[in-house]
Design an enzyme around this catalytic site. Structure first.
Site, PDB file in Angstrom:
ATOM      1  N   ARG A 102       0.818  -1.252  -0.187  1.00 16.51           N
ATOM      2  CA  ARG A 102       0.046  -0.179   0.043  1.00 16.51           C
ATOM      3  C   ARG A 102       0.797   1.225   0.069  1.00 16.51           C
ATOM      4  NH1 ARG A 102      -5.579   1.375   3.174  1.00 16.51           N
ATOM      5  NH2 ARG A 102      -6.218   0.002   1.834  1.00 16.51           N
ATOM      6  N   HIS A 129      -7.167   0.764  -6.378  1.00 17.71           N
ATOM      7  CA  HIS A 129      -7.524  -0.069  -5.182  1.00 17.71           C
ATOM      8  C   HIS A 129      -8.032  -1.463  -5.781  1.00 17.71           C
ATOM      9  CE1 HIS A 129      -7.965  -1.361  -1.185  1.00 17.71           C
ATOM     10  NE2 HIS A 129      -8.817  -0.329  -0.766  1.00 17.71           N
ATOM     11  N   GLN A 132     -10.258  -3.875  -3.365  1.00 18.98           N
ATOM     12  CA  GLN A 132     -11.490  -3.391  -2.969  1.00 18.98           C
ATOM     13  C   GLN A 132     -12.402  -4.033  -3.976  1.00 18.98           C
ATOM     14  OE1 GLN A 132     -12.367  -1.467  -0.087  1.00 18.98           O
ATOM     15  NE2 GLN A 132     -14.460  -2.265  -0.769  1.00 18.98           N
ATOM     16  N   ASP A 223     -17.240   7.148  -1.627  1.00 23.02           N
ATOM     17  CA  ASP A 223     -16.060   6.819  -0.841  1.00 23.02           C
ATOM     18  C   ASP A 223     -15.728   8.259  -0.377  1.00 23.02           C
ATOM     19  OD1 ASP A 223     -13.397   6.240   0.165  1.00 23.02           O
ATOM     20  OD2 ASP A 223     -12.561   6.155  -1.796  1.00 23.02           O
ATOM     21  N   CYS A 263     -16.719   1.617   0.417  1.00 19.67           N
ATOM     22  CA  CYS A 263     -15.488   0.809   0.631  1.00 19.67           C
ATOM     23  C   CYS A 263     -15.063   1.101   2.169  1.00 19.67           C
ATOM     24  CB  CYS A 263     -14.081   1.106  -0.306  1.00 19.67           C
ATOM     25  SG  CYS A 263     -13.656   2.951  -0.167  1.00 19.67           S
ATOM     26  N   ARG A 291     -14.109  -8.669   1.546  1.00 21.45           N
ATOM     27  CA  ARG A 291     -12.502  -8.328   1.315  1.00 21.45           C
ATOM     28  C   ARG A 291     -11.774  -9.541   1.659  1.00 21.45           C
ATOM     29  NH1 ARG A 291     -10.529  -3.076   1.209  1.00 21.45           N
ATOM     30  NH2 ARG A 291      -8.609  -4.204   0.483  1.00 21.45           N
TER      31      ARG A 291
HETATM   32  N1  NVA Z   1      -9.948   6.543  -1.435  1.00 18.59           N
HETATM   33  C1  NVA Z   1      -9.605   6.165  -0.153  1.00 18.59           C
HETATM   34  C2  NVA Z   1      -9.694   4.687   0.002  1.00 18.59           C
HETATM   35  C3  NVA Z   1      -9.538   4.194   1.255  1.00 18.59           C
HETATM   36  C4  NVA Z   1      -9.633   2.727   1.440  1.00 18.59           C
HETATM   37  C5  NVA Z   1      -8.250   6.470   0.067  1.00 18.59           C
HETATM   38  O1  NVA Z   1      -7.144   6.363  -0.776  1.00 18.59           O
HETATM   39  O2  NVA Z   1      -7.885   6.907   1.032  1.00 18.59           O
HETATM   40  N1   CP Z   2     -11.518  -0.162   2.332  1.00 21.23           N
HETATM   41  C1   CP Z   2     -10.170  -0.183   2.678  1.00 21.23           C
HETATM   42  O1   CP Z   2      -9.054  -0.520   1.900  1.00 21.23           O
HETATM   43  O2   CP Z   2      -9.868   0.083   4.080  1.00 21.23           O
HETATM   44  P1   CP Z   2      -8.754   0.018   4.884  1.00 21.23           P
HETATM   45  O3   CP Z   2      -8.132   1.371   4.543  1.00 21.23           O
HETATM   46  O4   CP Z   2      -8.996  -0.011   6.357  1.00 21.23           O
HETATM   47  O5   CP Z   2      -7.825  -1.068   4.556  1.00 21.23           O
END
Ligand code: NVA
Ligand code: CP
Length: 306
Positions: A102, A129, A132, A223, A263, A291
């Site tokens: 990540r 992502h 997801q 989101d 999400c 997930r």
């Molecule tokens: N768009 C959000 C998704 C979190 C799961 C982010 O990147 O923070």
């Molecule tokens: N939806 C998602 O990726 O959640 P987290 O940021 O908690 O992993």
């Protein structure tokens, strides 16, 4: 799924439509307990951003497969002291069987995959992502019984989740509509790719008008308005994004059987109201659970079973 063994998932389009559908079928079998697969391998989690769902769902999925997980928080590795990505990648690739990353830049993920020479999974970047979206599609399939011909609309920021949804929906024949403010539209290249994938068989609509998106939609998806790394923009964004809020009024304009997905994590009464996330159309907790099932199928497919 022998065909996926040894491959990466850096983008949802690293799978073809058939592979994506088969992965969802495997996730369903694993979830139901009909299939019990063992995979005694080691997964590394290298996360430069916070995570609850992705971290825990990958960890539990790997434990249930009989494997092990190492949480490689950058703060406790030499990554935080500036060790080069290409060096870290080459070393981790010699210890681990698979790595979920990540991070911010998609390019860093691609560099990592090139040097690590083990399967690398995108556990979220600024661009995509994909993990997801596997869970999202599984949730839609469970509710509607199929994917082809369902209509899904996303409201809010044209971010990583919106980008992967565009691609993933186009791949499985879901009509996808993305409604964002003018300066927050999804990645242009990805919209073009989604159109190419859909090839006129399903709809790909990108609009600034939430009313166009909500019409006849069966899945409302949202989101956060400011993603990780953009938190300082939150206050400026709130008035711009307010017309895209998923609330009861918007839900009333959707199809009668519409469900609501997010999400998570959610900012209640920003992108989604408390009443909607807690309401009877919400499927966000099933989606979060999925997930784990979807990623278990992914791990088994990329690693192979014992
Ligand atoms: N768009 C959000 C998704 C979190 C799961 C982010 O990147 O923070
Ligand atoms: N939806 C998602 O990726 O959640 P987290 O940021 O908690 O992993």
């Amino acid at each position: 799924m022998e065909k996926l063994k040894g491959r990466n998932l850096l983008s949802i389009k690293d799978l073809n439509a058939d592979e994506l559908k088969k992965l969802l079928e495997l996730a369903t079998e694993l979830k139901s307990g009909k299939k019990n697969i063992k995979c005694n391998k080691v997964l590394g989690l290298l996360f430069s951003k916070a995570s609850t769902r992705t971290r825990v769902s990958f960890t539990v999925a790997m434990y249930q497969l009989g494997g092990q997980v190492i949480d490689l928080n950058p703060n406790v590795t030499q990554v935080s002291r500036g060790e080069l990505l290409i060096d870290t990648a080459r070393v981790l690739g010699r210890y681990l069987d698979i790595l979920a990353i990540r991070t911010f830049a998609q390019k860093d993920l691609e560099t990592f995959a090139k040097y690590a020479k083990i399967p690398v999974i995108n556990a979220l970047t600024d661009r995509e992502h994909p993990c997801q979206i596997l869970a999202d599609l599984l949730t839609v399939k469970e509710y509607f019984g199929n994917l082809d011909g369902v209509t899904l609309s996303y409201f809010g920021d044209g971010n990583n989740v919106a980008n992967s949804l565009l691609l993933g929906c186009a791949m499985v024949g879901i009509n996808v509509k993305i409604a964002t403010p003018a300066n927050y539209m999804p990645n242009k290249e990805i919209v073009e790719e989604a159109n190419t994938i859909a090839n006129g068989k399903s709809k790909v609509i990108v609009t600034n008008n939430p009313q166009i998106a909500v019409k006849d939609t069966q899945v409302l998806y949202t989101d956060v308005w400011a993603s990780m790394g953009q938190e300082q923009e939150t206050n400026n964004r709130i008035p711009i994004f307010k017309p895209y809020q998923v609330n009861e009024k918007l839900l009333e304009s959707a199809a009668d059987d519409a469900i609501v997905l997010h999400c998570l994590p959610a900012h209640r009464d920003e992108e989604i109201t408390d009443a909607v996330i807690e309401g009877d159309r919400s499927r966000v907790w099933e989606q979060a659970e999925n997930r784990m099932h979807a990623q278990k199928a992914l791990l088994v497919s990329l690693l192979g079973s014992d």
